[in-house]
Each structure stands twice: as C-alpha cells, then as structure tokens.
Design a protein around this motif. Structure first.
Motif, PDB file in Angstrom:
ATOM      1  N   LYS A 133       0.835  -1.213   0.000  1.00  0.00           N
ATOM      2  CA  LYS A 133       0.000   0.000   0.000  1.00  0.00           C
ATOM      3  C   LYS A 133       0.868   1.261   0.000  1.00  0.00           C
ATOM      4  CE  LYS A 133      -3.938   2.228   2.248  1.00  0.00           C
ATOM      5  NZ  LYS A 133      -3.404   3.583   2.081  1.00  0.00           N
ATOM      6  N   VAL A 134       1.944   1.259   0.790  1.00  0.00           N
ATOM      7  CA  VAL A 134       2.830   2.421   0.843  1.00  0.00           C
ATOM      8  C   VAL A 134       3.444   2.678  -0.529  1.00  0.00           C
ATOM      9  CG1 VAL A 134       5.014   3.283   1.776  1.00  0.00           C
ATOM     10  CG2 VAL A 134       3.325   2.257   3.307  1.00  0.00           C
ATOM     11  N   VAL A 135       3.877   1.604  -1.206  1.00  0.00           N
ATOM     12  CA  VAL A 135       4.470   1.754  -2.536  1.00  0.00           C
ATOM     13  C   VAL A 135       3.424   2.227  -3.536  1.00  0.00           C
ATOM     14  CG1 VAL A 135       5.514   0.495  -4.463  1.00  0.00           C
ATOM     15  CG2 VAL A 135       6.290   0.076  -2.125  1.00  0.00           C
ATOM     16  N   THR A 136       2.233   1.623  -3.484  1.00  0.00           N
ATOM     17  CA  THR A 136       1.162   1.981  -4.418  1.00  0.00           C
ATOM     18  C   THR A 136       0.717   3.422  -4.233  1.00  0.00           C
ATOM     19  OG1 THR A 136       0.406  -0.319  -4.460  1.00  0.00           O
ATOM     20  CG2 THR A 136      -1.139   1.358  -5.233  1.00  0.00           C
ATOM     21  N   ASP A 137       0.684   3.882  -2.995  1.00  0.00           N
ATOM     22  CA  ASP A 137       0.261   5.263  -2.705  1.00  0.00           C
ATOM     23  C   ASP A 137       1.307   6.298  -3.096  1.00  0.00           C
ATOM     24  OD1 ASP A 137      -2.109   4.281  -1.735  1.00  0.00           O
ATOM     25  OD2 ASP A 137      -1.613   4.549   0.384  1.00  0.00           O
ATOM     26  N   LYS A 138       2.529   5.860  -3.406  1.00  0.00           N
ATOM     27  CA  LYS A 138       3.621   6.719  -3.889  1.00  0.00           C
ATOM     28  C   LYS A 138       3.956   7.850  -2.919  1.00  0.00           C
ATOM     29  CE  LYS A 138       2.614   5.655  -8.723  1.00  0.00           C
ATOM     30  NZ  LYS A 138       2.306   6.161 -10.074  1.00  0.00           N
ATOM     31  N   VAL A 139       3.889   7.557  -1.620  1.00  0.00           N
ATOM     32  CA  VAL A 139       4.174   8.583  -0.616  1.00  0.00           C
ATOM     33  C   VAL A 139       5.668   8.773  -0.397  1.00  0.00           C
ATOM     34  CG1 VAL A 139       1.983   8.284   0.587  1.00  0.00           C
ATOM     35  CG2 VAL A 139       3.949   6.884   1.250  1.00  0.00           C
ATOM     36  N   LEU A 140       6.506   7.944  -1.027  1.00  0.00           N
ATOM     37  CA  LEU A 140       7.952   8.067  -0.861  1.00  0.00           C
ATOM     38  C   LEU A 140       8.604   8.802  -2.023  1.00  0.00           C
ATOM     39  CD1 LEU A 140       8.761   4.435   0.380  1.00  0.00           C
ATOM     40  CD2 LEU A 140       8.176   6.451   1.742  1.00  0.00           C
ATOM     41  N   GLY A 141       7.808   9.179  -3.009  1.00  0.00           N
ATOM     42  CA  GLY A 141       8.376   9.790  -4.204  1.00  0.00           C
ATOM     43  C   GLY A 141       8.998   8.734  -5.097  1.00  0.00           C
ATOM     44  N   GLU A 142       9.825   9.163  -6.026  1.00  0.00           N
ATOM     45  CA  GLU A 142      10.480   8.228  -6.935  1.00  0.00           C
ATOM     46  C   GLU A 142      11.372   7.281  -6.142  1.00  0.00           C
ATOM     47  OE1 GLU A 142      13.706   8.302 -10.628  1.00  0.00           O
ATOM     48  OE2 GLU A 142      12.716  10.167  -9.982  1.00  0.00           O
ATOM     49  N   GLU A 283       7.921  13.282   3.024  1.00  0.00           N
ATOM     50  CA  GLU A 283       7.367  14.619   2.800  1.00  0.00           C
ATOM     51  C   GLU A 283       6.128  14.491   1.926  1.00  0.00           C
ATOM     52  OE1 GLU A 283       8.453  18.773   0.429  1.00  0.00           O
ATOM     53  OE2 GLU A 283      10.067  17.389   0.993  1.00  0.00           O
ATOM     54  N   ILE A 284       5.002  15.031   2.412  1.00  0.00           N
ATOM     55  CA  ILE A 284       3.744  14.988   1.675  1.00  0.00           C
ATOM     56  C   ILE A 284       3.189  16.402   1.586  1.00  0.00           C
ATOM     57  CG2 ILE A 284       1.397  14.076   1.611  1.00  0.00           C
ATOM     58  CD1 ILE A 284       2.370  11.630   3.099  1.00  0.00           C
ATOM     59  N   VAL A 285       3.055  16.885   0.366  1.00  0.00           N
ATOM     60  CA  VAL A 285       2.543  18.236   0.090  1.00  0.00           C
ATOM     61  C   VAL A 285       3.328  19.269   0.907  1.00  0.00           C
ATOM     62  CG1 VAL A 285       0.459  19.596  -0.275  1.00  0.00           C
ATOM     63  CG2 VAL A 285       0.284  17.123  -0.117  1.00  0.00           C
ATOM     64  N   GLY A 286       4.656  19.155   0.873  1.00  0.00           N
ATOM     65  CA  GLY A 286       5.508  20.125   1.525  1.00  0.00           C
ATOM     66  C   GLY A 286       5.638  19.978   3.026  1.00  0.00           C
ATOM     67  N   ARG A 287       5.014  18.977   3.614  1.00  0.00           N
ATOM     68  CA  ARG A 287       5.061  18.800   5.076  1.00  0.00           C
ATOM     69  C   ARG A 287       5.813  17.517   5.407  1.00  0.00           C
ATOM     70  NH1 ARG A 287       1.673  16.443   9.126  1.00  0.00           N
ATOM     71  NH2 ARG A 287       0.282  15.652   7.492  1.00  0.00           N
ATOM     72  N   ILE A 288       6.809  17.642   6.288  1.00  0.00           N
ATOM     73  CA  ILE A 288       7.577  16.475   6.722  1.00  0.00           C
ATOM     74  C   ILE A 288       6.787  15.741   7.795  1.00  0.00           C
ATOM     75  CG2 ILE A 288       9.726  15.660   7.748  1.00  0.00           C
ATOM     76  CD1 ILE A 288      10.080  16.888   5.006  1.00  0.00           C
ATOM     77  N   ILE A 289       6.595  14.438   7.587  1.00  0.00           N
ATOM     78  CA  ILE A 289       5.905  13.635   8.591  1.00  0.00           C
ATOM     79  C   ILE A 289       6.781  12.451   8.976  1.00  0.00           C
ATOM     80  CG2 ILE A 289       3.625  14.269   7.695  1.00  0.00           C
ATOM     81  CD1 ILE A 289       3.460  11.400   6.564  1.00  0.00           C
ATOM     82  N   LYS A 290       6.671  12.078  10.244  1.00  0.00           N
ATOM     83  CA  LYS A 290       7.355  10.883  10.749  1.00  0.00           C
ATOM     84  C   LYS A 290       6.386  10.201  11.696  1.00  0.00           C
ATOM     85  CE  LYS A 290      11.684   9.292  12.849  1.00  0.00           C
ATOM     86  NZ  LYS A 290      12.984   9.701  13.457  1.00  0.00           N
ATOM     87  N   GLU A 291       5.796   9.079  11.226  1.00  0.00           N
ATOM     88  CA  GLU A 291       4.715   8.471  11.994  1.00  0.00           C
ATOM     89  C   GLU A 291       4.648   6.973  11.741  1.00  0.00           C
ATOM     90  OE1 GLU A 291       1.404  10.645  10.448  1.00  0.00           O
ATOM     91  OE2 GLU A 291       1.152   9.332   8.723  1.00  0.00           O
ATOM     92  N   LYS A 292       4.006   6.279  12.685  1.00  0.00           N
ATOM     93  CA  LYS A 292       3.755   4.851  12.525  1.00  0.00           C
ATOM     94  C   LYS A 292       2.563   4.657  11.596  1.00  0.00           C
ATOM     95  CE  LYS A 292       6.965   3.218  15.220  1.00  0.00           C
ATOM     96  NZ  LYS A 292       6.676   2.417  16.433  1.00  0.00           N
TER      97      LYS A 292
END
Length: 346
Positions: A133-142, A283-292
C-alpha cells in the motif's frame, strides 16, 4: 455454491498448517483427503476424509484440485502427473527446480485447459500488504532502493533430510528465496539484470543457507537477503524514495497462530499485535511527517478464494504459473551469477 473437491499430496507441516485449515473453512472447497506414504495422520484431524496409500489411487478418485505440497525436487514430477490426470493444481514454492520444468508445466496446463497456481502465500502477509500500500500510494516519491529480508537465527541443521542433502530442490535460495523474489517481482515487475552472492555459513551444512540477491531496474535497485545467523533482526522491508523512507519489521502472525491450531476467520484473522507498525518518514505536500503506519490485515484465505474463483468463474489464478516461472528465471540466473561472479542480464 459449487464445491471444489480437493486433495493434498502430503499431510506434514504444510498440509496441516497452511492448507487444510483454509480448505476446511472456505465454503467452496471439500477436503477429500491426502496421500500419506507411511503415517496416516490426516484422519486424526479430519475423520471423514481419505488417506490415500498411493498417488495413483488419489488421481483416479473424483477430485478437482490437487495441492502439490511435497519436497521441491518432486514438484515437477507430481504436478505433471496431476495435470495429465485432468486435475487443477496448486504447487508450493519453489514452483520447480528449473526454468525448463516450469515452462513445461505452464504449457501443459494451457494445453489441458487447467488452472495452475503457485502457493506464494506471503503476498497475503499483513506486513507485505502494508508495504504494498505504501508503494502503491507513492508517498515516498520516486523510488531509489528497496531491501527485503527473511532473517532467522537457527544454526542447527533441519531434521528433514531433503532440506539438508545435496539435491536439486535444497537450499535457502529455493526455500526462502522464492518468497522474497515473488514479492519483489509482484511490487516492481521483472528486472533488467541480477547479481547474487550465495554462501554456506552453518557448520556441517551441505546446502546454501545465505543469499544476497541484487535486482537491477532502470532507475532503482532491490536487494533480497536471507540467512540463519541473524539474532537481532533487521527490518524485513526497507524502502527509500526521493521524498522519504518506510521501514517495516516482520510481524505477520498467521503461521504462528496456525501452528497453535487456531482456525482462520474473516474478522480478526491475520491482525498483527500492536508494536510492529511500520515507520513512515517522508514529505507529503511540503510537510515532513514521521509516523507509525497502521498494519493492514493479512489473510491467506484470499489466496484460496482466488483459486476457487479461477476454477469456478474462469478468472486468472491468484498467483499464475507464469509468475512462478519468472521466479525460477531469477533463481536460475542467480545461481549463474554466483558461479561467474558477475551481473547477469535477463
């Protein structure tokens, strides 16, 4: 509801733990019995099923689907007999011992109009589904790199002779390797080339027990590792992209619960215990997040339901024989890469 009459080719750990509970639970399957060469054990758990003394007797019976869950070196021979008898087949990993064997089974199933699937149940692990899901959602960028581990600490040799004697199906490359390779190909597709380092690390071992496989894609790399001397486990999945990273420990509970005799369900089954969540730092939409990241529910039931749908409704198998063949291509070229000490183009 149409019933698929199903038989196992052995009732050891895999038949008892990974197959029979789901065949019993799924309303579309009828567990007819198992081939048992010496010990007659299946009727202790399922009194109304048959214990077949011979493979020929099993194949002559009124059976629709056969699970080929015998040692790897026998997969090709038995799966071929199953298909020639006009039965659908599910073959455990590793699919075969060579690409040529895999291709012959692919061709035979197609010629006979039969369904042939490979039991890559780890696609339905809770940890891998979350990674997917994390890969499919492309939240890590390229993506830049990924590393998958199947680590254990077990310096002792297996008491199962076929796992520790030199034969075409023995060794960690064809035991844990297919899980890692299948997950990588399922997520990222077929690579351009491969490099592999394959070793023996346990005292008195005659078969490979440590692998480091590097898959080369056009713009990123995937490393697959497994071994028996990892007392403190690495994260099972590490993925780095140009915007962030995701780290996930192995946490799927299904195998352990099945070994305890627990029965699968569709509600809470495959739910990881708290504390094994993956860490997302991006980083999502310019905001750095660090979460479980909450772990998705896993369930091997979905594999069996996919097999059922493929037979009854003529849909594609949940893991196709062609996908099993591709895993064998990686394994075969990994062996060649290790022998030559160089990158092998695919």
């Amino acid at each position: 509801m149409q019933k698929i009459k199903t038989a196992l080719l052995s009732y050891g750990m895999s038949g008892k733990v990974f197959h029979a509970p789901f065949l019993e639970f799924h309303p579309g399957f009828v567990l007819v019995g198992s081939w048992e060469r010496s010990k007659q054990l299946i009727q202790l758990d399922y009194p109304n099923v048959k214990s077949y003394p011979t493979l020929e007797g099993l194949l002559q019976d009124d059976i629709d689907l056969v699970i080929v869950n015998t040692p790897v070196g026998t997969h090709f021979e038995y799966a071929k007999q199953v298909l020639l008898a006009g039965k659908h087949a599910v073959v455990e990993k590793a699919f075969t011992t060579t690409v040529a064997e895999a291709q012959e089974l692919v061709n035979l199933a197609k010629e006979k109009g039969l369904k042939l699937s490979v039991f890559q149940n780890r696609r339905w692990d809770s940890d891998f589904k979350t990674v997917q899901k994390v890969v499919t959602d492309k939240v890590l960028g390229e993506l830049v790199e990924a590393e998958f581990h199947f680590d254990r600490y077990n310096p002792l040799l297996s008491p199962k002779g076929h796992k520790e004697t030199v034969n075409s199906g023995a060794g960690i490359l064809k035991d844990l390797g297919p899980h890692l390779i299948d997950q990588a190909l399922y997520l990222f597709g077929f690579p351009q080339s491969v490099f592999a380092d394959i070793r023996i690390t346990r005292e008195h071992s005659l078969v490979d027990d440590w692998i480091d496989i590097l898959l080369y894609y056009s713009d990123f790399r995937v490393r697959l590792k497994a071994g028996f001397f990892v007392r403190e486990a690495n994260p099972a999945y590490v993925i780095h992209g140009k915007k962030g990273s995701f780290l996930k420990p192995r946490g799927d509970v299904q195998e352990d619960e099945l070994k305890l005799g627990k029965k699968p369900n569709l509600d809470s089954w495959g739910t990881e215990v708290p504390g094994n969540e993956g860490l997302l730092h991006t980083e999502i939409v310019g905001r750095i997040i660090k979460e479980k990241v909450p772990t998705l529910q896993g369930n091997y039931y979905d594999f069996f339901d996919g097999v059922y749908q493929s037979i009854v409704n003529d849909t594609e198998e949940p893991v196709t024989a062609q996908e099993g063949l591709q895993v064998m291509q990686i394994i075969e070229e990994a062996i060649e890469s290790n022998a030559q000490g160089k990158i092998i183009a695919l």
